[in-house]
Design a protein around this motif. Structure first.
Motif, PDB file in Angstrom:
ATOM      1  N   GLY A  18       0.807  -1.213   0.000  1.00 55.76           N
ATOM      2  CA  GLY A  18       0.000   0.000   0.000  1.00 55.76           C
ATOM      3  C   GLY A  18       0.837   1.260   0.000  1.00 55.76           C
ATOM      4  N   ALA A  19       1.872   1.287   0.838  1.00 56.45           N
ATOM      5  CA  ALA A  19       2.748   2.456   0.903  1.00 56.45           C
ATOM      6  C   ALA A  19       3.508   2.641  -0.402  1.00 56.45           C
ATOM      7  N   THR A  20       3.993   1.557  -0.954  1.00 57.88           N
ATOM      8  CA  THR A  20       4.732   1.631  -2.211  1.00 57.88           C
ATOM      9  C   THR A  20       3.834   2.106  -3.347  1.00 57.88           C
ATOM     10  N   ALA A  21       2.614   1.571  -3.392  1.00 59.08           N
ATOM     11  CA  ALA A  21       1.665   2.001  -4.426  1.00 59.08           C
ATOM     12  C   ALA A  21       1.348   3.481  -4.280  1.00 59.08           C
ATOM     13  N   ALA A  22       1.226   3.954  -3.045  1.00 59.12           N
ATOM     14  CA  ALA A  22       0.935   5.372  -2.810  1.00 59.12           C
ATOM     15  C   ALA A  22       2.003   6.257  -3.419  1.00 59.12           C
ATOM     16  N   VAL A  23       3.260   5.936  -3.193  1.00 63.60           N
ATOM     17  CA  VAL A  23       4.357   6.741  -3.735  1.00 63.60           C
ATOM     18  C   VAL A  23       4.361   6.683  -5.261  1.00 63.60           C
ATOM     19  N   PHE A  25       1.726   6.159  -7.235  1.00 61.52           N
ATOM     20  CA  PHE A  25       0.612   6.993  -7.700  1.00 61.52           C
ATOM     21  C   PHE A  25       0.982   8.476  -7.604  1.00 61.52           C
ATOM     22  N   ALA A  26       1.670   8.838  -6.523  1.00 59.47           N
ATOM     23  CA  ALA A  26       2.076  10.232  -6.339  1.00 59.47           C
ATOM     24  C   ALA A  26       2.995  10.693  -7.474  1.00 59.47           C
ATOM     25  N   LYS A  27       3.856   9.825  -7.920  1.00 61.23           N
ATOM     26  CA  LYS A  27       4.752  10.158  -9.024  1.00 61.23           C
ATOM     27  C   LYS A  27       3.982  10.441 -10.307  1.00 61.23           C
ATOM     28  N   GLN A  28       2.756   9.901 -10.374  1.00 56.86           N
ATOM     29  CA  GLN A  28       1.904  10.118 -11.540  1.00 56.86           C
ATOM     30  C   GLN A  28       0.832  11.173 -11.276  1.00 56.86           C
ATOM     31  N   SER A  29       1.086  12.027 -10.277  1.00 61.13           N
ATOM     32  CA  SER A  29       0.270  13.220  -9.998  1.00 61.13           C
ATOM     33  C   SER A  29      -1.117  12.932  -9.427  1.00 61.13           C
ATOM     34  N   ALA A  30      -1.308  11.782  -8.785  1.00 64.80           N
ATOM     35  CA  ALA A  30      -2.608  11.466  -8.184  1.00 64.80           C
ATOM     36  C   ALA A  30      -2.844  12.281  -6.919  1.00 64.80           C
ATOM     37  N   LYS A  31      -4.115  12.540  -6.638  1.00 65.48           N
ATOM     38  CA  LYS A  31      -4.530  13.082  -5.348  1.00 65.48           C
ATOM     39  C   LYS A  31      -4.863  11.885  -4.465  1.00 65.48           C
ATOM     40  N   LEU A  32      -4.127  11.740  -3.371  1.00 62.21           N
ATOM     41  CA  LEU A  32      -4.168  10.497  -2.604  1.00 62.21           C
ATOM     42  C   LEU A  32      -4.935  10.621  -1.293  1.00 62.21           C
ATOM     43  N   GLU A 221       8.928  -8.071  -4.942  1.00 64.39           N
ATOM     44  CA  GLU A 221       9.095  -6.867  -4.137  1.00 64.39           C
ATOM     45  C   GLU A 221       7.788  -6.080  -4.178  1.00 64.39           C
ATOM     46  N   SER A 222       7.598  -5.206  -3.196  1.00 66.04           N
ATOM     47  CA  SER A 222       6.383  -4.384  -3.171  1.00 66.04           C
ATOM     48  C   SER A 222       6.215  -3.594  -4.460  1.00 66.04           C
ATOM     49  N   GLU A 223       7.319  -3.124  -5.021  1.00 66.83           N
ATOM     50  CA  GLU A 223       7.262  -2.338  -6.254  1.00 66.83           C
ATOM     51  C   GLU A 223       6.673  -3.130  -7.408  1.00 66.83           C
ATOM     52  N   ASP A 224       6.950  -4.436  -7.461  1.00 72.29           N
ATOM     53  CA  ASP A 224       6.426  -5.272  -8.540  1.00 72.29           C
ATOM     54  C   ASP A 224       4.899  -5.295  -8.501  1.00 72.29           C
ATOM     55  N   VAL A 225       4.372  -5.493  -7.302  1.00 66.47           N
ATOM     56  CA  VAL A 225       2.916  -5.579  -7.134  1.00 66.47           C
ATOM     57  C   VAL A 225       2.274  -4.214  -7.349  1.00 66.47           C
ATOM     58  N   ALA A 226       2.895  -3.177  -6.801  1.00 61.46           N
ATOM     59  CA  ALA A 226       2.353  -1.829  -6.944  1.00 61.46           C
ATOM     60  C   ALA A 226       2.285  -1.406  -8.408  1.00 61.46           C
ATOM     61  N   ASP A 227       3.267  -1.790  -9.179  1.00 58.40           N
ATOM     62  CA  ASP A 227       3.283  -1.443 -10.597  1.00 58.40           C
ATOM     63  C   ASP A 227       2.086  -2.048 -11.322  1.00 58.40           C
ATOM     64  N   LEU A 228       1.730  -3.276 -10.955  1.00 61.22           N
ATOM     65  CA  LEU A 228       0.562  -3.930 -11.554  1.00 61.22           C
ATOM     66  C   LEU A 228      -0.735  -3.246 -11.113  1.00 61.22           C
ATOM     67  N   ILE A 229      -0.788  -2.823  -9.855  1.00 62.71           N
ATOM     68  CA  ILE A 229      -1.958  -2.087  -9.361  1.00 62.71           C
ATOM     69  C   ILE A 229      -2.155  -0.812 -10.183  1.00 62.71           C
ATOM     70  N   LEU A 230      -1.076  -0.067 -10.399  1.00 61.80           N
ATOM     71  CA  LEU A 230      -1.174   1.172 -11.174  1.00 61.80           C
ATOM     72  C   LEU A 230      -1.639   0.907 -12.597  1.00 61.80           C
ATOM     73  N   TYR A 231      -1.130  -0.140 -13.195  1.00 63.35           N
ATOM     74  CA  TYR A 231      -1.548  -0.461 -14.562  1.00 63.35           C
ATOM     75  C   TYR A 231      -3.053  -0.712 -14.623  1.00 63.35           C
ATOM     76  N   LEU A 232      -3.557  -1.535 -13.718  1.00 69.30           N
ATOM     77  CA  LEU A 232      -4.981  -1.872 -13.738  1.00 69.30           C
ATOM     78  C   LEU A 232      -5.859  -0.664 -13.411  1.00 69.30           C
ATOM     79  N   ALA A 233      -5.335   0.265 -12.621  1.00 64.78           N
ATOM     80  CA  ALA A 233      -6.092   1.469 -12.269  1.00 64.78           C
ATOM     81  C   ALA A 233      -6.053   2.521 -13.365  1.00 64.78           C
ATOM     82  N   SER A 234      -5.171   2.338 -14.336  1.00 62.86           N
ATOM     83  CA  SER A 234      -4.964   3.356 -15.369  1.00 62.86           C
ATOM     84  C   SER A 234      -5.862   3.122 -16.573  1.00 62.86           C
TER      85      SER A 234
END
Length: 254
Positions: A18-23, A25-32, A221-234
């Motif tokens: 969750g924390a990794t995904a938050a960062v 998303f932030a890099k992609q200008s999301a309001k979190l 790693e958390s980054e691997d999973v977070a990257d997939l979350i961002l893709y599906l949310a995009s």
């Protein structure tokens, strides 16, 4: 991927995936909107996120097994940002227990891992429909197979239920333009095991065994999973709904 002017709610945002995904998303200008129990950790994550694009996240301290806290997540989000574009149901507990331990472990796990997800998703649904947004549920390969090296019966049941929830809600909300998908990690390097009661020595032993035995000879790693979350949310995943995405370094092949 660009999440400019998109409001993203993430539960379990104080650590791990969750924390990794938050960062990310932030890099992609999301309001979190960062939701969790550990306010100190949430503040640390919020600081990291704000440093990326100078967009201040909303922090919501909440116990997800408390209905009023769950309702607070939605009301505060709408009060501050006015909408919800993405809901990431990431928070979960991993209480250990077998059928010999009675009903208490089951009740505890299902209250946190399934009932709270159902309630939060229900409350967010009108806003997601309005935004034609989407939901990403963070499940587990435990939905498909028992965890061999620990008594995680209630956890496995909760994740199997979450996968069915993903499919049913995707079918329900599809005509409204809302997509719903699931990310199902295998063994991932996060604080999850320690939070579930394993000692550091036991965690190291688990990690060593998994790094040795998984087909790709490594854990995620958390980054691997977070990257997939961002893709599906995009918007890149605009034609994907009701899908269960496994990310496990081949664990389910064993």
């Amino acid at each position: 991927m660009d999440f400019s002017n998109k409001v993203v709610v993430i539960t379990g945002a104080s650590s791990g995936i969750g924390a990794t995904a938050a960062v990310m998303f932030a890099k992609q200008s999301a309001k979190l909107v960062l939701v969790g129990r550990n306010e100190a950790n949430l503040n640390k994550v919020a600081t990291q996120c704000e440093a990326e694009k100078k967009i201040k996240p909303l922090i919501v301290k909440a116990e997800l097994n408390n209905d009023q806290d769950v309702k607070k997540i939605v009301t505060e989000t709408i009060k501050v940002f006015g909408k919800i574009d993405v809901l990431v149901n990431n928070a979960a507990v991993g209480v250990r227990g077998s059928i010999k331990d009675g009903i208490e472990p089951y009740d505890q796990v299902m209250a946190n891992n399934m009932r709270s997800v159902y309630l939060l998703t229900s409350l967010a649904t009108p806003h997601l429909i309005k935004a034609r947004g989407n939901i990403v549920n963070v499940s587990s390969v435990a939905a498909f197979k028992p965890i061999k090296d620990a008594d995680y019966l209630p956890y496995c049941i909760s994740k199997a239920a979450l996968d069915q929830f993903t499919k049913c809600v995707a079918l329900d909300l599809g005509p409204d333009g809302v997509r719903v998908n699931s990310v199902n990690p295998g063994g991932t390097k996060t604080p999850f095991a320690e939070n579930a009661g394993f000692s550091k020595e036991q965690v190291n032993e688990l990690y060593e065994g998994r790094n040795k035995n998984y087909p790709l000879r490594k854990m995620a790693e958390s980054e691997d999973v977070a990257d997939l979350i961002l893709y599906l949310a995009s918007d890149r995943a605009r034609s994907i709904t009701g899908s269960i995405y496994v990310i496990d370094n081949g664990e389910t092949l064993m």
